[in-house]
Scaffold this active site. Structure first.
Site, PDB file in Angstrom:
ATOM      1  N   ARG A 172     -73.141 166.730 -50.260  1.00 61.73           N
ATOM      2  CA  ARG A 172     -71.900 167.504 -50.499  1.00 61.73           C
ATOM      3  C   ARG A 172     -72.007 168.385 -51.750  1.00 61.73           C
ATOM      4  O   ARG A 172     -71.022 168.584 -52.467  1.00 61.73           O
ATOM      5  CB  ARG A 172     -70.663 166.594 -50.633  1.00 61.73           C
ATOM      6  N   SER A 221     -62.163 164.020 -46.510  1.00 61.22           N
ATOM      7  CA  SER A 221     -62.461 163.062 -47.584  1.00 61.22           C
ATOM      8  C   SER A 221     -62.023 163.635 -48.924  1.00 61.22           C
ATOM      9  O   SER A 221     -62.437 164.731 -49.299  1.00 61.22           O
ATOM     10  CB  SER A 221     -63.955 162.764 -47.620  1.00 61.22           C
ATOM     11  N   GLU A 297     -63.975 165.613 -53.934  1.00 57.55           N
ATOM     12  CA  GLU A 297     -64.704 166.469 -52.979  1.00 57.55           C
ATOM     13  C   GLU A 297     -63.812 167.657 -52.604  1.00 57.55           C
ATOM     14  O   GLU A 297     -64.287 168.772 -52.400  1.00 57.55           O
ATOM     15  CB  GLU A 297     -65.055 165.653 -51.719  1.00 57.55           C
TER      16      GLU A 297
HETATM   17  C1  LIG Z   1     -59.510 166.475 -40.692  1.00 56.95           C
HETATM   18  C2  LIG Z   1     -60.670 166.854 -41.570  1.00 56.95           C
HETATM   19  C3  LIG Z   1     -61.910 166.288 -41.356  1.00 56.95           C
HETATM   20  C4  LIG Z   1     -63.012 166.644 -42.151  1.00 56.95           C
HETATM   21  N1  LIG Z   1     -64.218 166.068 -41.913  1.00 56.95           N
HETATM   22  C5  LIG Z   1     -65.302 166.450 -42.620  1.00 56.95           C
HETATM   23  C6  LIG Z   1     -66.596 165.906 -42.349  1.00 56.95           C
HETATM   24  O1  LIG Z   1     -66.780 165.095 -41.458  1.00 56.95           O
HETATM   25  N2  LIG Z   1     -67.639 166.346 -43.093  1.00 56.95           N
HETATM   26  C7  LIG Z   1     -67.491 167.240 -44.086  1.00 56.95           C
HETATM   27  O2  LIG Z   1     -68.489 167.606 -44.725  1.00 56.95           O
HETATM   28  N3  LIG Z   1     -66.280 167.769 -44.378  1.00 56.95           N
HETATM   29  C8  LIG Z   1     -65.191 167.396 -43.680  1.00 56.95           C
HETATM   30  N4  LIG Z   1     -63.964 167.930 -43.962  1.00 56.95           N
HETATM   31  C9  LIG Z   1     -63.822 168.841 -45.109  1.00 56.95           C
HETATM   32  C10 LIG Z   1     -64.036 170.328 -44.768  1.00 56.95           C
HETATM   33  O3  LIG Z   1     -63.766 170.571 -43.390  1.00 56.95           O
HETATM   34  C11 LIG Z   1     -65.451 170.803 -45.104  1.00 56.95           C
HETATM   35  O4  LIG Z   1     -65.726 170.675 -46.480  1.00 56.95           O
HETATM   36  C12 LIG Z   1     -65.652 172.265 -44.713  1.00 56.95           C
HETATM   37  O5  LIG Z   1     -67.011 172.598 -44.867  1.00 56.95           O
HETATM   38  C13 LIG Z   1     -64.809 173.223 -45.537  1.00 56.95           C
HETATM   39  O6  LIG Z   1     -64.889 174.501 -44.934  1.00 56.95           O
HETATM   40  P1  LIG Z   1     -63.723 175.552 -45.138  1.00 56.95           P
HETATM   41  O7  LIG Z   1     -64.144 176.822 -44.505  1.00 56.95           O
HETATM   42  O8  LIG Z   1     -62.432 174.997 -44.651  1.00 56.95           O
HETATM   43  O9  LIG Z   1     -63.718 175.668 -46.712  1.00 56.95           O
HETATM   44  P2  LIG Z   1     -62.509 175.894 -47.716  1.00 56.95           P
HETATM   45  O10 LIG Z   1     -61.663 174.667 -47.821  1.00 56.95           O
HETATM   46  O11 LIG Z   1     -61.802 177.149 -47.400  1.00 56.95           O
HETATM   47  O12 LIG Z   1     -63.342 176.054 -49.056  1.00 56.95           O
HETATM   48  C14 LIG Z   1     -64.099 174.962 -49.560  1.00 56.95           C
HETATM   49  C15 LIG Z   1     -65.046 175.476 -50.636  1.00 56.95           C
HETATM   50  O13 LIG Z   1     -65.994 176.349 -50.020  1.00 56.95           O
HETATM   51  C16 LIG Z   1     -65.958 177.612 -50.649  1.00 56.95           C
HETATM   52  N5  LIG Z   1     -66.224 178.637 -49.655  1.00 56.95           N
HETATM   53  C17 LIG Z   1     -65.581 178.860 -48.483  1.00 56.95           C
HETATM   54  N6  LIG Z   1     -66.122 179.908 -47.852  1.00 56.95           N
HETATM   55  C18 LIG Z   1     -67.127 180.368 -48.630  1.00 56.95           C
HETATM   56  C19 LIG Z   1     -68.056 181.455 -48.539  1.00 56.95           C
HETATM   57  N7  LIG Z   1     -68.049 182.296 -47.514  1.00 56.95           N
HETATM   58  N8  LIG Z   1     -68.959 181.610 -49.547  1.00 56.95           N
HETATM   59  C20 LIG Z   1     -68.958 180.776 -50.615  1.00 56.95           C
HETATM   60  N9  LIG Z   1     -68.096 179.757 -50.780  1.00 56.95           N
HETATM   61  C21 LIG Z   1     -67.193 179.548 -49.782  1.00 56.95           C
HETATM   62  C22 LIG Z   1     -64.576 177.728 -51.268  1.00 56.95           C
HETATM   63  O14 LIG Z   1     -64.553 178.634 -52.345  1.00 56.95           O
HETATM   64  C23 LIG Z   1     -64.331 176.301 -51.705  1.00 56.95           C
HETATM   65  O15 LIG Z   1     -64.954 176.034 -52.932  1.00 56.95           O
HETATM   66  C24 LIG Z   1     -62.846 167.581 -43.201  1.00 56.95           C
HETATM   67  C25 LIG Z   1     -61.587 168.179 -43.395  1.00 56.95           C
HETATM   68  C26 LIG Z   1     -60.513 167.824 -42.593  1.00 56.95           C
HETATM   69  C27 LIG Z   1     -59.187 168.490 -42.815  1.00 56.95           C
END
Ligand SMILES: Cc1cc2nc3c(=O)[nH]c(=O)nc-3n(C[C@H](O)[C@H](O)[C@H](O)COP(=O)(O)OP(=O)(O)OC[C@H]3O[C@@H](n4cnc5c(N)ncnc54)[C@H](O)[C@@H]3O)c2cc1C
Length: 307
Positions: A172, A221, A297
């Protein structure tokens, strides 16, 4: 001079005082001064090159790992729109995906192209940009395992192509500078029958339905596990939270899930402050009882309401 007047002309869209609670899973927090939805990579590069350095810039994906504080976010929040959502099968069993593409769409595109290895993405409700930043993963697979190269723009708009080694991925964690914005990535698959890949994806989806509160206002998480997967006697955040009475612990409209006690839930009336407070309460208990500092996280952005 307003913030908008200081920003360069773009082909994409600027929205002033944009509510971020509508585009994040936790559904809390104040507005962004300006939300920018770039048309494509060239539009984003120009924006970055011509936006004065003192203006803070933050990128958001699907907002599934982000808590926006109640006072909102100063400066510009960038959200990658449809111009960054394409996927394309390449030679050598590879797949290119835009950083704005939803992980589950990329998983489906890989299955359709007969490329195994990206099934885990069906279980992560974010975008590829978020997966690259967070090294998202589940069930013993993570993004760095299948990444061939990523493309990013730095704060000056310079285009950088990097290998996973250069990003020094860990559990992560990605070592890319915080101001880099990923725009696309290439993933390595292995050939397999689309039906077999789809079956594995369905199994992941079914498993999550029964073990995680995936229909709630949550952010997955809350705390990273203190030890990465594979560590002997791995300490898990949910076990630590459970053992200090965190399961179900409530502050205002925020509580730790009864079903999966590392998931924070907004019952619909929570503020960002409630969510942070219940999280910090559990962190303090774990620190006191075990001397372990749980790492958030969930990414927390913006300012509290009072400021
Ligand atoms: C129900 C649920 C289940 C989940 N299960 C998991 C799981 O099993 N495994 C897991 O790893 N995560 C899980 N997550 C957490 C989340 O989905 C992941 O961390 C996911 O990768 C975040 O992506 P996002 O586009 O929503 O990022 P955001 O929440 O929009 O951003 C997260 C971070 O990424 C950065 N970011 C976003 N886009 C970019 C880009 N283009 N360039 C640079 N930085 C960027 C943001 O600045 C921020 O720091 C879960 C979340 C939920 C709600």
């Amino acid at each position: 001079m307003t913030l908008l007047e200081k920003l360069p002309p773009v082909r994409g869209k600027y929205i002033e005082a944009a509510p971020l609670k509508d585009i994040t899973w936790l559904r809390v927090g104040g507005p962004a001064d300006v939300l920018f939805i770039p048309a494509d990579e060239a539009d984003l590069a120009r924006f970055l090159a011509e936006t004065p350095d003192e203006i803070p810039v933050h990128v958001l994906g699907a907002g599934s790992n982000t808590l926006v504080r109640d006072g909102g976010v100063r400066g510009v929040v960038i959200r990658l729109g449809p111009g960054f959502a394409k996927t394309e099968a390449l030679e050598g069993h590879r797949l290119r995906a835009g950083a704005g593409a939803l992980d589950k769409m990329v998983a489906k595109a890989a299955a359709k192209a007969g490329l195994a290895g990206m099934e885990y993405l069906v279980g992560v409700p974010g975008t590829i940009g978020g997966a690259l930043r967070m090294n998202a993963g589940c069930y013993d697979q993570e993004t760095s395992d299948v990444l061939v190269e990523a493309v990013a723009l730095d704060r000056s708009g310079r285009r950088i192509v990097v290998s996973p080694d250069e990003l020094a991925y860990a559990y992560r964690h990605c070592s890319a500078p915080e101001d880099w914005i990923f725009t696309e990535a290439v993933f390595q698959g292995t050939p397999d029958a689309p039906a077999a890949i789809t079956e594995r994806m369905d199994a992941i989806t079914a498993r999550r339905e029964t073990t995680q509160p995936i229909r709630e206002k949550t952010s997955g998480s809350t705390f990273a596990n203190p030890d990465p997967p594979g560590t002997p006697n791995q300490r898990k955040s949910w076990e630590l939270i459970d053992s200090v009475g965190g399961r179900g612990l409530t502050v205002g409209g925020a509580h730790f899930s009864e079903q999966h006690c590392n998931f924070l839930i907004n019952d619909g009336s929570a503020s960002a402050a409630d969510l942070e407070e219940v999280g910090e309460t559990v962190r303090a208990r774990v620190r006191e009882q075990y001397g372990i500092d749980l790492r958030w996280e969930v990414r927390r952005i913006g300012v509290p309401a009072e400021e």
